[in-house]
Design an enzyme around this catalytic site. Structure first.
Site, PDB file in Angstrom:
ATOM      1  N   ALA A 121      -1.760  -8.077 -13.655  1.00 58.97           N
ATOM      2  CA  ALA A 121      -2.208  -6.822 -13.034  1.00 58.97           C
ATOM      3  C   ALA A 121      -2.905  -5.976 -14.087  1.00 58.97           C
ATOM      4  CB  ALA A 121      -1.030  -6.060 -12.449  1.00 58.97           C
ATOM      5  N   GLU A 136      -6.827 -13.178  -4.793  1.00 54.89           N
ATOM      6  CA  GLU A 136      -5.507 -12.791  -5.320  1.00 54.89           C
ATOM      7  C   GLU A 136      -4.691 -12.080  -4.237  1.00 54.89           C
ATOM      8  OE1 GLU A 136      -6.334 -12.224 -10.079  1.00 54.89           O
ATOM      9  OE2 GLU A 136      -6.690 -10.529  -8.774  1.00 54.89           O
TER      10      GLU A 136
END
Ligand code: 5RP
Length: 234
Positions: free
Chosen positions: A92, A112
């Site tokens: 992230a 994703e």
């Protein structure tokens, strides 16, 4: 004391050791933190310590690493996967205190997000530099946009108070084109937005394909620290 790449590798490895077991259908993330996790899975398979893994990669980068390690590749549409995964491990760009994340720094946010939402469990691997109080203020939030809608979407985002920058390619003239043929707008706010509301609102703007806010999942976050410890935050 670990450097940043050392922390990234540690977070990825810990997630694999904690959550991955033989026979799992796995979503495999993109970026410099997720790739060491993918490589660790490859090494465990090569050593015979893990068997029967079926992997769905979130990007071209990840599929190439899987090819190098002989990790069997599928898509969400493959018969063997049938649209659902046991676990996805991904990196992230930022993680806040509620475990809401922003993603897409590597440009792979669309797949994703699709893969994360198709997974029963979701693990986010980060080093401590990714922890944030507010999302999309200091680190830009990527938004994937159909090229024909670049200007109307830019105006709509500006009307929401965002500063908008078209992501430019490096070593190629012009913008980044995503693996799905779209553009990326990197947006930033002066006032912290309501992340959950913004994730839904952005996708209501015609021309936006997806945005990099991940607020609807409840990930396990593996946070590696400089001192070599890993915090697991639910
Ligand atoms: C790619 C991503 C990555 O997970 C995110 O950008 C973090 O990358 P890194 O681990 O290299 O810092 O969302 O689209």
């Amino acid at each position: 004391m670990l450097d940043q790449q050392g922390m990234k590798a540690l977070a990825g490895k810990r997630a694999v050791e904690t959550l991955v077991s033989s026979g799992m259908k796995l979503g495999l993330g993109t970026g410099s933190t997720a790739i060491p996790a993918v490589e660790h899975i490859g090494a465990l398979l090569a050593a015979g310590k893990l068997r029967g893994i079926l992997a769905v990669p979130t990007s071209f980068q990840t599929s190439m690493v899987c090819e190098q390690w002989g990790i069997p590749l599928y898509t969400l549409n493959s018969k063997e996967i049938n649209g659902s995964l046991d676990l996805t491990i991904d990196g992230a760009d930022q993680v806040d205190l509620r475990n809401y994340c922003t993603k897409g720094g590597g440009g792979a946010l669309l797949l994703e997000k699709i893969i994360a939402h198709a997974s029963s469990a979701y693990a986010v691997v980060v080093d401590e530099s990714k922890l944030a109080g507010d999302l999309a203020v200091t680190v830009p939030l990527p938004v994937e946009v159909v090229s024909e809608a670049r200007i109307p979407v830019t105006r709509a985002l500006e009307a929401l108070g965002a500063e908008v920058i078209l992501r430019e390619a490096v070593r190629k003239a012009g913008p980044v084109i995503t693996e799905h043929g779209n553009l990326l707008l990197d947006i930033r706010f002066k006032q912290p937005p309501d992340s959950a509301a913004l994730e839904a609102e952005l996708n209501g703007i015609p021309g936006i394909v997806e945005n990099g806010l991940f607020t609807r999942l409840r990930p396990k976050v593996f946070i590696a620290r400089r001192d070599g410890t890993v915090e697991i935050r639910d």
